[in-house]
Write a protein that holds these residues in place. Structure first.
Motif, PDB file in Angstrom:
ATOM      1  N   VAL A  32      18.417  50.364 114.926  1.00  0.00           N
ATOM      2  CA  VAL A  32      18.276  48.571 114.556  1.00  0.00           C
ATOM      3  C   VAL A  32      18.944  48.045 113.265  1.00  0.00           C
ATOM      4  CG1 VAL A  32      16.949  46.324 114.473  1.00  0.00           C
ATOM      5  CG2 VAL A  32      15.609  48.468 115.088  1.00  0.00           C
ATOM      6  N   GLY A  38      24.058  51.015 109.893  1.00  0.00           N
ATOM      7  CA  GLY A  38      23.660  51.273 111.228  1.00  0.00           C
ATOM      8  C   GLY A  38      24.514  51.465 112.297  1.00  0.00           C
ATOM      9  N   ASP A  56      22.076  45.133 117.249  1.00  0.00           N
ATOM     10  CA  ASP A  56      22.148  44.503 116.786  1.00  0.00           C
ATOM     11  C   ASP A  56      22.528  42.907 116.799  1.00  0.00           C
ATOM     12  OD1 ASP A  56      23.898  43.870 113.857  1.00  0.00           O
ATOM     13  OD2 ASP A  56      25.359  42.812 115.203  1.00  0.00           O
ATOM     14  N   ASP A  57      21.702  41.906 116.173  1.00  0.00           N
ATOM     15  CA  ASP A  57      22.719  40.070 116.545  1.00  0.00           C
ATOM     16  C   ASP A  57      23.405  39.790 115.811  1.00  0.00           C
ATOM     17  OD1 ASP A  57      20.908  39.593 114.166  1.00  0.00           O
ATOM     18  OD2 ASP A  57      19.274  38.811 115.208  1.00  0.00           O
ATOM     19  N   HIS A  69      38.682  45.000  98.499  1.00  0.00           N
ATOM     20  CA  HIS A  69      39.339  46.072  98.202  1.00  0.00           C
ATOM     21  C   HIS A  69      38.942  47.177  97.769  1.00  0.00           C
ATOM     22  CE1 HIS A  69      42.909  43.319  98.558  1.00  0.00           C
ATOM     23  NE2 HIS A  69      41.927  42.437  98.268  1.00  0.00           N
ATOM     24  N   ASN A  70      37.471  47.457  97.357  1.00  0.00           N
ATOM     25  CA  ASN A  70      36.915  48.599  96.715  1.00  0.00           C
ATOM     26  C   ASN A  70      36.272  49.987  98.360  1.00  0.00           C
ATOM     27  OD1 ASN A  70      34.305  47.513  98.089  1.00  0.00           O
ATOM     28  ND2 ASN A  70      33.859  47.334  96.422  1.00  0.00           N
ATOM     29  N   ALA A 130      18.136  49.411 110.055  1.00  0.00           N
ATOM     30  CA  ALA A 130      19.013  48.964 108.889  1.00  0.00           C
ATOM     31  C   ALA A 130      19.455  47.700 109.322  1.00  0.00           C
ATOM     32  CB  ALA A 130      20.612  50.340 109.782  1.00  0.00           C
ATOM     33  N   LEU A 257      10.744  44.082 109.902  1.00  0.00           N
ATOM     34  CA  LEU A 257      10.165  45.177 111.327  1.00  0.00           C
ATOM     35  C   LEU A 257       9.091  46.428 109.990  1.00  0.00           C
ATOM     36  CD1 LEU A 257      12.730  44.849 113.405  1.00  0.00           C
ATOM     37  CD2 LEU A 257      10.860  44.115 113.698  1.00  0.00           C
ATOM     38  N   ALA A 300      25.796  51.430 102.094  1.00  0.00           N
ATOM     39  CA  ALA A 300      25.806  52.449 103.536  1.00  0.00           C
ATOM     40  C   ALA A 300      25.950  53.600 104.262  1.00  0.00           C
ATOM     41  CB  ALA A 300      25.829  50.647 104.167  1.00  0.00           C
TER      42      ALA A 300
HETATM   43  C1  LIG Z   1      30.689  37.194 100.490  1.00  0.00           C
HETATM   44  C2  LIG Z   1      30.334  38.881 100.747  1.00  0.00           C
HETATM   45  C3  LIG Z   1      31.668  39.794 100.542  1.00  0.00           C
HETATM   46  C4  LIG Z   1      30.743  41.505 100.314  1.00  0.00           C
HETATM   47  N1  LIG Z   1      31.830  42.267  99.341  1.00  0.00           N
HETATM   48  C5  LIG Z   1      31.580  43.529  99.813  1.00  0.00           C
HETATM   49  C6  LIG Z   1      32.862  44.359  99.209  1.00  0.00           C
HETATM   50  O1  LIG Z   1      34.281  43.924  98.866  1.00  0.00           O
HETATM   51  N2  LIG Z   1      32.988  45.338  99.076  1.00  0.00           N
HETATM   52  C7  LIG Z   1      31.200  46.472  99.133  1.00  0.00           C
HETATM   53  O2  LIG Z   1      31.021  47.106  99.635  1.00  0.00           O
HETATM   54  N3  LIG Z   1      30.569  45.447  99.826  1.00  0.00           N
HETATM   55  C8  LIG Z   1      30.414  44.138 100.155  1.00  0.00           C
HETATM   56  N4  LIG Z   1      29.354  43.676 100.465  1.00  0.00           N
HETATM   57  C9  LIG Z   1      27.907  43.796 100.695  1.00  0.00           C
HETATM   58  C10 LIG Z   1      28.121  44.498 101.849  1.00  0.00           C
HETATM   59  O3  LIG Z   1      28.300  43.572 102.900  1.00  0.00           O
HETATM   60  C11 LIG Z   1      26.832  45.152 102.420  1.00  0.00           C
HETATM   61  O4  LIG Z   1      26.974  46.116 101.403  1.00  0.00           O
HETATM   62  C12 LIG Z   1      26.775  45.564 103.981  1.00  0.00           C
HETATM   63  O5  LIG Z   1      27.498  44.813 105.034  1.00  0.00           O
HETATM   64  C13 LIG Z   1      25.957  46.490 104.005  1.00  0.00           C
HETATM   65  O6  LIG Z   1      25.879  46.673 105.386  1.00  0.00           O
HETATM   66  P1  LIG Z   1      24.305  47.416 106.374  1.00  0.00           P
HETATM   67  O7  LIG Z   1      24.358  47.865 106.706  1.00  0.00           O
HETATM   68  O8  LIG Z   1      23.067  47.620 105.372  1.00  0.00           O
HETATM   69  O9  LIG Z   1      23.438  45.461 106.506  1.00  0.00           O
HETATM   70  P2  LIG Z   1      24.577  44.297 106.996  1.00  0.00           P
HETATM   71  O10 LIG Z   1      25.551  44.467 107.092  1.00  0.00           O
HETATM   72  O11 LIG Z   1      23.960  43.369 107.028  1.00  0.00           O
HETATM   73  O12 LIG Z   1      23.908  44.639 109.000  1.00  0.00           O
HETATM   74  C14 LIG Z   1      22.575  44.655 109.207  1.00  0.00           C
HETATM   75  C15 LIG Z   1      22.969  43.989 110.797  1.00  0.00           C
HETATM   76  O13 LIG Z   1      21.370  43.900 110.768  1.00  0.00           O
HETATM   77  C16 LIG Z   1      21.469  43.264 112.245  1.00  0.00           C
HETATM   78  N5  LIG Z   1      19.239  42.866 112.006  1.00  0.00           N
HETATM   79  C17 LIG Z   1      18.743  42.858 111.338  1.00  0.00           C
HETATM   80  N6  LIG Z   1      17.774  42.522 111.396  1.00  0.00           N
HETATM   81  C18 LIG Z   1      17.703  42.945 113.301  1.00  0.00           C
HETATM   82  C19 LIG Z   1      17.602  42.692 114.558  1.00  0.00           C
HETATM   83  N7  LIG Z   1      15.333  42.757 114.122  1.00  0.00           N
HETATM   84  N8  LIG Z   1      17.874  42.993 115.888  1.00  0.00           N
HETATM   85  C20 LIG Z   1      19.118  43.308 115.804  1.00  0.00           C
HETATM   86  N9  LIG Z   1      19.593  43.380 114.579  1.00  0.00           N
HETATM   87  C21 LIG Z   1      18.908  43.039 113.382  1.00  0.00           C
HETATM   88  C22 LIG Z   1      21.940  41.982 110.857  1.00  0.00           C
HETATM   89  O14 LIG Z   1      22.333  41.298 112.763  1.00  0.00           O
HETATM   90  C23 LIG Z   1      23.312  42.411 111.141  1.00  0.00           C
HETATM   91  O15 LIG Z   1      24.424  42.480 111.891  1.00  0.00           O
HETATM   92  C24 LIG Z   1      30.152  41.932 100.335  1.00  0.00           C
HETATM   93  C25 LIG Z   1      29.196  40.945 100.515  1.00  0.00           C
HETATM   94  C26 LIG Z   1      29.343  39.688 101.407  1.00  0.00           C
HETATM   95  C27 LIG Z   1      27.912  38.980 101.480  1.00  0.00           C
END
Ligand SMILES: Cc1cc2nc3c(=O)[nH]c(=O)nc-3n(C[C@H](O)[C@H](O)[C@H](O)COP(=O)(O)OP(=O)(O)OC[C@H]3O[C@@H](n4cnc5c(N)ncnc54)[C@H](O)[C@@H]3O)c2cc1C
Length: 323
Positions: A32, A38, A56-57, A69-70, A130, A257, A300
């Protein structure tokens, strides 16, 4: 994938309770969340010949990254949307199915897990969450905070892009304690960091720099985008000009969840896991931002690899047969 149960659409027209359409038990793992965490887990699990689906939504916070850039392997930077596209392509290349649906329900069954999305249900012995976090963003006098994030003038993570803020005039907005703590972190990058509290500030704030050179202004009144920067007006009516604004408003984990399924979460709502990324409930794993406040793409990725490897070992072995 085999499909069982009644035809959902055929019954939809009648006012009868509609049993969810059930998808096959042949899945090894339901993921999820289709952000960096994910999608990476999906690629790893497919490359271990495990059957997975990703739900994914479309709310990955990575979609707002103008250019990271990191992120390892991208010396000239990569936008969040491009990174997500590549990660989706990679998972799909190895056969992961990605459903663009929100999961509404996660429930333990006798043999594993039941997941409900869009009136249909899927079963698997293991679920990997995730689901990320929810970003709280400040209200702007003009414009949309998400657009400001996408163009890099509003930011939310100093570890992500503080380097690119080096020597800029920076305002940090948010509840006083959190904003001050963020501002101290940002003082690594600039000698011009100012806190404008959204809560807990003092209209009589001294405006004297503290030991880290950070100034605290009276509470925020309005935040306005200008040509190339920001005008920040405090409650006394004074307006201050900045190059960049960092939001320190909080980003609680989307741990609902997991919580509703009975897994332990911490005071911030983050899902608690062991070192193999398994939650307090056997067969339920969690990775990425939803488990940590070190919100980074590389973290992640790392979580995804650890979880995929643990999940593969927790599932029954599937020795390959000669063709
Ligand atoms: C402006 C900004 C700049 C950033 N810059 C950087 C950077 O330069 N370098 C860096 O390392 N990190 C950066 N980050 C952080 C980075 O984006 C996150 O650490 C990363 O996206 C985390 O990944 P994730 O898969 O855990 O969560 P997410 O990328 O947030 O993905 C979670 C997913 O789960 C889905 N979801 C949630 N609940 C449900 C559900 N019930 N059913 C279906 N789907 C669901 C959501 O739609 C989403 O697509 C930045 C964040 C922001 C906001």
């Amino acid at each position: 994938m085999a499909r069982h149960g009644v035809q959902h659409s055929a019954l939809r027209g009648r006012l009868l309770p509609v049993p969810p359409v059930t998808f096959s038990m042949e899945l090894d793992c339901i993921i999820v969340g289709g952000g960096p965490a994910g999608l990476t887990a999906a690629t790893y699990l497919r490359r271990l010949h495990r059957h997975v689906v990703v739900f994914d939504d479309g709310r990955s916070r990575a979609r707002w990254i103008p250019e990271s850039h990191n992120c390892p392997g991208f010396p000239l930077g990569v936008s969040g949307t491009e990174l997500l596209r590549r990660l989706r392509d990679q998972a799909s290349t190895y056969g992961a199915t990605i459903h663009h649906m929100r999961v509404d329900l996660l429930e333990r069954t006798r043999t594993g897990w039941r997941v409900e999305a869009d009136g249909q249900e899927w079963h698997a012995p293991i679920v990997l969450l995730a689901t990320g976090v929810v970003d709280h963003l400040p209200t702007l006098a003009t414009g949309d905070p998400e657009a400001a994030l996408r163009n890099g003038l509003l930011r939310s993570c100093a570890l992500c892009d503080g380097y690119e803020a080096t020597d800029q005039r920076i305002a940090v907005v948010g509840p006083l304690d959190r904003a001050v703590s963020n501002a101290h972190y940002l003082s690594t990058f600039s000698a011009d960091v100012t806190v404008v509290p959204t809560e807990g500030g003092n209209p009589e704030a001294s405006r004297q720099p503290d030991a880290n050179g950070v100034v605290v202004l009276p509470p925020l009144q309005t935040l306005t985008r200008t040509e190339g920067g920001w005008d920040v007006t405090d409650l006394t009516g004074r307006t201050h000009r900045f190059d960049l604004v960092y939001a320190a408003m909080g980003a609680p984990a989307r741990g609902d969840l997991a919580r509703d399924a009975g897994a332990e979460i911490d005071a911030q709502g983050a899902v608690m896991t062991d070192e193999r990324m398994e939650t307090s409930i056997a067969g339920l794993y969690a990775i990425g931002d939803v488990v940590t406040d070190l919100n980074q793409i590389a973290v992640a990725f790392g979580h995804a690899v650890i979880a995929a490897s643990a999940i593969h070992q927790a599932l029954p072995a599937k020795p390959r047969r000669r063709a």
